[in-house]
Write an enzyme that holds these catalytic residues in place. Structure first.
Site, PDB file in Angstrom:
ATOM      1  N   ASP A   1      99.724  39.484  35.769  1.00  0.00           N
ATOM      2  CA  ASP A   1      99.820  40.509  36.817  1.00  0.00           C
ATOM      3  C   ASP A   1     101.264  40.628  37.315  1.00  0.00           C
ATOM      4  O   ASP A   1     101.511  40.891  38.489  1.00  0.00           O
ATOM      5  CB  ASP A   1      98.866  40.248  37.985  1.00  0.00           C
ATOM      6  CG  ASP A   1      98.719  41.472  38.889  1.00  0.00           C
ATOM      7  OD1 ASP A   1      99.028  42.597  38.421  1.00  0.00           O
ATOM      8  OD2 ASP A   1      98.324  41.316  40.055  1.00  0.00           O
TER       9      ASP A   1
ATOM     10  N   HIS B   1      97.287  40.940  31.380  1.00  0.00           N
ATOM     11  CA  HIS B   1      97.370  41.830  32.559  1.00  0.00           C
ATOM     12  C   HIS B   1      98.831  41.928  32.986  1.00  0.00           C
ATOM     13  O   HIS B   1      99.357  41.017  33.627  1.00  0.00           O
ATOM     14  CB  HIS B   1      96.525  41.270  33.711  1.00  0.00           C
ATOM     15  CG  HIS B   1      96.488  42.167  34.921  1.00  0.00           C
ATOM     16  ND1 HIS B   1      95.304  42.454  35.585  1.00  0.00           N
ATOM     17  CD2 HIS B   1      97.456  42.822  35.604  1.00  0.00           C
ATOM     18  CE1 HIS B   1      95.563  43.252  36.612  1.00  0.00           C
ATOM     19  NE2 HIS B   1      96.865  43.482  36.648  1.00  0.00           N
TER      20      HIS B   1
ATOM     21  N   HIS C   1      92.745  38.909  37.869  1.00  0.00           N
ATOM     22  CA  HIS C   1      93.486  38.110  38.853  1.00  0.00           C
ATOM     23  C   HIS C   1      92.596  37.537  39.957  1.00  0.00           C
ATOM     24  O   HIS C   1      92.757  37.850  41.134  1.00  0.00           O
ATOM     25  CB  HIS C   1      94.669  38.882  39.444  1.00  0.00           C
ATOM     26  CG  HIS C   1      94.400  40.344  39.765  1.00  0.00           C
ATOM     27  ND1 HIS C   1      93.332  40.768  40.494  1.00  0.00           N
ATOM     28  CD2 HIS C   1      95.092  41.466  39.431  1.00  0.00           C
ATOM     29  CE1 HIS C   1      93.375  42.090  40.598  1.00  0.00           C
ATOM     30  NE2 HIS C   1      94.434  42.529  39.955  1.00  0.00           N
TER      31      HIS C   1
ATOM     32  N   HIS D   1      89.714  45.442  38.863  1.00  0.00           N
ATOM     33  CA  HIS D   1      90.401  44.930  40.053  1.00  0.00           C
ATOM     34  C   HIS D   1      89.281  44.701  41.055  1.00  0.00           C
ATOM     35  O   HIS D   1      88.714  45.640  41.588  1.00  0.00           O
ATOM     36  CB  HIS D   1      91.438  45.932  40.562  1.00  0.00           C
ATOM     37  CG  HIS D   1      92.196  45.420  41.739  1.00  0.00           C
ATOM     38  ND1 HIS D   1      93.568  45.230  41.732  1.00  0.00           N
ATOM     39  CD2 HIS D   1      91.779  45.020  42.967  1.00  0.00           C
ATOM     40  CE1 HIS D   1      93.951  44.738  42.905  1.00  0.00           C
ATOM     41  NE2 HIS D   1      92.893  44.613  43.677  1.00  0.00           N
TER      42      HIS D   1
ATOM     43  N   HIS E   1     102.156  44.766  34.296  1.00  0.00           N
ATOM     44  CA  HIS E   1     102.658  46.091  34.666  1.00  0.00           C
ATOM     45  C   HIS E   1     104.066  46.232  34.121  1.00  0.00           C
ATOM     46  O   HIS E   1     104.969  45.516  34.547  1.00  0.00           O
ATOM     47  CB  HIS E   1     102.659  46.254  36.192  1.00  0.00           C
ATOM     48  CG  HIS E   1     101.295  46.086  36.783  1.00  0.00           C
ATOM     49  ND1 HIS E   1     100.432  47.139  36.977  1.00  0.00           N
ATOM     50  CD2 HIS E   1     100.618  44.973  37.176  1.00  0.00           C
ATOM     51  CE1 HIS E   1      99.294  46.680  37.477  1.00  0.00           C
ATOM     52  NE2 HIS E   1      99.378  45.373  37.600  1.00  0.00           N
TER      53      HIS E   1
ATOM     54  N   LYS F   1      90.535  50.232  32.848  1.00  0.00           N
ATOM     55  CA  LYS F   1      90.752  49.461  34.080  1.00  0.00           C
ATOM     56  C   LYS F   1      90.150  50.223  35.256  1.00  0.00           C
ATOM     57  O   LYS F   1      90.433  51.404  35.454  1.00  0.00           O
ATOM     58  CB  LYS F   1      92.259  49.263  34.290  1.00  0.00           C
ATOM     59  CG  LYS F   1      92.661  48.629  35.606  1.00  0.00           C
ATOM     60  CD  LYS F   1      92.499  47.115  35.583  1.00  0.00           C
ATOM     61  CE  LYS F   1      92.819  46.497  36.933  1.00  0.00           C
ATOM     62  NZ  LYS F   1      94.248  46.334  37.172  1.00  0.00           N
TER      63      LYS F   1
HETATM   64  C1  NCD Z   1      99.975  45.760  41.156  1.00  0.00           C
HETATM   65  C2  NCD Z   1     101.074  46.800  40.986  1.00  0.00           C
HETATM   66  O1  NCD Z   1     102.050  46.760  41.726  1.00  0.00           O
HETATM   67  O2  NCD Z   1     100.941  47.662  40.108  1.00  0.00           O
HETATM   68  N1  NCD Z   1     100.147  45.096  42.421  1.00  0.00           N
HETATM   69  C3  NCD Z   1      99.633  43.891  42.774  1.00  0.00           C
HETATM   70  O3  NCD Z   1      99.803  43.512  43.940  1.00  0.00           O
HETATM   71  N2  NCD Z   1      98.967  43.130  41.940  1.00  0.00           N
HETATM   72  C4  NCD Z   1      98.661  46.422  41.012  1.00  0.00           C
HETATM   73  C5  NCD Z   1      97.501  45.469  40.889  1.00  0.00           C
HETATM   74  O4  NCD Z   1      97.280  44.864  39.848  1.00  0.00           O
HETATM   75  O5  NCD Z   1      96.772  45.323  41.868  1.00  0.00           O
HETATM   76 ZN    ZN Z   2      97.863  44.202  38.251  1.00  0.00          ZN
END
Ligand code: NCD
Ligand code: ZN
Length: 340
Positions: A247, A20, A174, A139, A22, A102
């Site tokens: 995450d 996971h 998460h 999520h 970004h 997702k």
């Molecule tokens: C994530 C993001 O910024 O893309 N933010 C977070 O607080 N975890 C998105 C997510 O996974 O919820």
């Molecule tokens: Zn995330």
């Protein structure tokens, strides 16, 4: 081939996977992707871009961009799963190499305004999801609910979905509560969960209990000490239902230090160093490789990685800012360092 070599103070494990992450897009992508490539063999890349990764062509374009910026990192592709997807579109996504869809609840996190309000909204797609073997990553927060209760209030629809469709694999992303850990344990083998580094370490008090710490603000919010304890127990337990997903969610410094700050912790710069530290201090280094390099691959039906990565016991200080972002543990001394 995990090995602890106390004489050399070196720890070697199979190169891990991050299920996971970004990596963002455009000018932001190269630095974040390279940071991931230093630590992980494969990363499941989240699709909440603007515009989102929704169609087969988006998967293809995004994968190519990641590969161009970080050769050596194997991106595992996810798309934003929406109730309006058709069977043909899901099959095309699968053919384009996506391994997961997702699900974002509406408005609970970054770029989720187009999200769902109830997981049952994707039930009509479950037949195709089973047929294609696409994993559903959730999520797990219920929109509109008081923020500390959002995850727990999502668990009923999650459990109902998992029980009704045992042929579809679901990952509760998460996890942040003891209730979620219990739910995942009680459900069938089609259910697993990712756990982040920061949820193993912080509680809500670290975010708002003293001075406000915007760089620890993320969704789902870090919760109570007993929740953190349950997450640690799950990660250390050797239960294959729980595996690593950082995450890591970078937002530029100015987007965090402002009147309406974005949610997300940029943990990638310490994603392996910090994890080794947590497991080491708990006396659980023998459980680390399974958590970050075996159980996730097994759940997703991917071969386990074969290369290795080593860390050495050598202290270093996490930078205050890196690539425009304040990383997790900024300014702190880390006892474990990536070995060259
Ligand atoms: C994530 C993001 O910024 O893309 N933010 C977070 O607080 N975890 C998105 C997510 O996974 O919820
Ligand atoms: Zn995330």
């Amino acid at each position: 081939c995990a090995g602890i070599f106390p004489l050399h103070m070196k720890f070697t494990l199979r190169r891990p996977d991050d299920f996971h992450v970004h990596l963002r897009q455009d000018a932001d992508l190269p630095a974040y992707a390279r940071e991931a490539a230093r630590r992980f063999a494969r990363v499941l890349v989240m699709p909440n871009l603007a515009p989102p990764v929704i169609a087969a062509v988006d998967v293809d374009t995004y994968r190519k961009a990641i590969l161009a910026d970080a050769p050596g990192l194997e991106p595992l592709m996810a798309f934003k799963l929406l109730p309006r997807h058709t069977g043909a579109q899901l099959r095309a996504l699968k053919d384009a190499g996506a391994i997961a869809g997702k699900v974002y609840p509406e408005g609970v996190t970054t770029n989720s305004e187009d999200g769902i309000t109830d997981l049952r909204q994707i039930w009509p797609l479950m037949g195709v999801l089973e047929e294609t073997g696409l994993v559903v990553c959730c999520h797990g927060e219920k929109p509109g609910v008081f923020s500390l209760d959002r995850e727990e209030r999502f668990l009923d629809e999650f459990a109902e979905t998992a029980s009704r469709f045992p042929g579809v694999r679901l990952v509760l992303e998460h996890v942040s509560t003891a209730a979620a850990v219990r739910a995942v344990r009680s459900l069938g083998p089609n259910v697993a969960a990712t756990i982040t580094l920061h949820h193993l370490e912080i509680t809500l008090d670290d975010v708002v209990g003293g001075m406000l710490k915007p760089h620890l603000f993320c969704k789902p919010l870090a919760k109570r000490p007993e929740d953190r304890e349950a997450l640690r127990e799950a990660a250390f337990s050797g239960d294959p239902k729980f595996f690593y997903g950082t995450d890591s969610a970078p937002h530029h410094k100015g987007k965090k230090e402002c009147a309406a700050g974005c949610a997300g912790v940029y943990s990638m710069p310490v994603a392996l160093e910090g994890l080794v530290d947590v497991f080491d201090r708990a006396g659980k280094l023998d459980r680390l490789e399974d958590f970050c390099a075996s159980f996730g691959a097994d759940f997703y039906g991917l071969p386990r990685t074969t290369e290795t990565v080593s860390l050495e016991k050598a202290s270093w200080i996490v930078p205050d800012v890196t690539d425009g972002v304040v990383p997790y543990r900024a300014g702190e001394t880390m006892p474990w360092k990536l070995a060259r």
